[in-house]
Design an enzyme around this catalytic site. Structure first.
Site, PDB file in Angstrom:
ATOM      1  N   CYS A  72       0.820  -1.215   0.000  1.00 50.95           N
ATOM      2  CA  CYS A  72       0.000   0.000   0.000  1.00 50.95           C
ATOM      3  C   CYS A  72       0.857   1.269   0.000  1.00 50.95           C
ATOM      4  CB  CYS A  72      -1.004  -0.038   1.148  1.00 50.95           C
ATOM      5  SG  CYS A  72      -2.416   1.062   0.847  1.00 50.95           S
TER       6      CYS A  72
ATOM      7  N   GLU B  68      -1.189  -8.583   4.313  1.00 46.50           N
ATOM      8  CA  GLU B  68      -1.047  -8.880   5.746  1.00 46.50           C
ATOM      9  C   GLU B  68      -2.383  -9.074   6.447  1.00 46.50           C
ATOM     10  OE1 GLU B  68      -2.339  -4.773   5.845  1.00 46.50           O
ATOM     11  OE2 GLU B  68      -0.927  -5.832   4.539  1.00 46.50           O
TER      12      GLU B  68
ATOM     13  N   HIS C  29      -3.342  -5.223   0.584  1.00 47.64           N
ATOM     14  CA  HIS C  29      -2.919  -5.553   1.950  1.00 47.64           C
ATOM     15  C   HIS C  29      -2.882  -7.068   2.157  1.00 47.64           C
ATOM     16  CE1 HIS C  29      -2.954  -1.542   3.910  1.00 47.64           C
ATOM     17  NE2 HIS C  29      -3.773  -1.259   2.919  1.00 47.64           N
TER      18      HIS C  29
END
Length: 268
Positions: A130, A239, A237
């Protein structure tokens, strides 16, 4: 005659972990919480490094040019550049005043951009997501759209801020991966369905970056640094709840493997 004193059951001997995990630096954001300034990193990024990559996460305060960058990199085996509520300031990529897309975090810009450039020169493994994806492009001489949603022909890549966080980070669109790219090899996929939580995006691609994935509107969503041992960046994202997504799990595991290889090459 004195007798040996048995060890206290309440104070066991300290034990070391079976393996020493290589350290990965995570640059923090400079934020004001209440009336006080803080250096912060989201828990999901810390967990991605500790549990997803199997490395030791070390938070790096946003101190700009206070750092001796080479001395810092001597102590790290990888870097993870995170997302953030803030955007890269347009002054960092040569855009005129009036193109701002606040909020900004110039302390973070001053920390991450030199760190990215020197880390790449030294071959330190790097993963960016990002805002970190955008920082990589800016650090190497590229530019950004301040507001992708205002560019003709582009989708609105922002999340619905009124929706629950599970919806905000839910799958939003596909990304077509370069068939012979590094990301396709890591994930074993030609296409991913990803979340989309951003308003900035790549305008002019920086020299030395190779496109690894694009959104349906043509926006670049993944890149690698040509010739680097491991330097990948994605706009989404991975994660977020990475354990539930095999592609995200594979990406973080590949980053962790690169970090351990770097540590081993340095005799650590």
């Amino acid at each position: 005659m004195s007798l040996p004193i048995p060890p206290s059951p309440s104070r066991p001997a300290p034990s070391r972990p079976a393996t020493i995990r290589p350290p990965v630096g995570i640059p923090a954001c400079a934020r004001t919480l209440g009336q006080h300034p803080f250096h912060v990193v989201g828990d999901k990024y810390v967990r991605a490094v500790s549990e997803g990559a199997g490395a030791l996460p070390l938070v790096l305060p946003a101190l700009g040019d206070w750092y001796d960058v080479d001395a810092l990199l001597d102590r790290l085996d990888g870097l993870f550049f995170t997302g953030s509520p803030s955007n890269v300031h347009p002054a960092a990529y040569g855009r005129a005043p009036g193109t701002e897309a606040p909020p900004h975090d110039e302390a973070r810009d001053a920390t991450t951009l030199p760190l990215i450039r020197r880390a790449l020169e030294r071959g330190v493994p790097l993963l960016a997501v990002c805002r970190g994806f955008q920082e990589l492009n800016v650090a190497l001489g590229g530019t950004l759209h301040a507001r992708v949603q205002e560019v003709p022909g582009m989708m609105d890549h922002r999340e619905d801020k009124d929706a629950p966080v599970e919806v905000q980070y839910g799958p939003a669109h596909t990304v077509a991966l370069a068939p012979e790219g590094r990301l396709a090899a890591i994930t074993g996929r030609r296409e991913l369905r990803v979340n989309s939580v951003h308003s900035q995006g790549i305008d002019r691609l920086a020299p030395g970056l190779v496109v690894e994935g694009t959104a349906p509107d043509g926006l670049i969503e993944a890149v690698r640094v040509e010739g680097a041992p491991f330097a990948l960046a994605v706009q989404w994202h991975p994660e977020w709840r990475f354990r539930d997504d095999p592609a995200s799990t594979a990406l973080l595991a590949a980053f962790g493997a690169a970090v351990r290889d770097h540590a081993a090459a340095r005799g650590r």
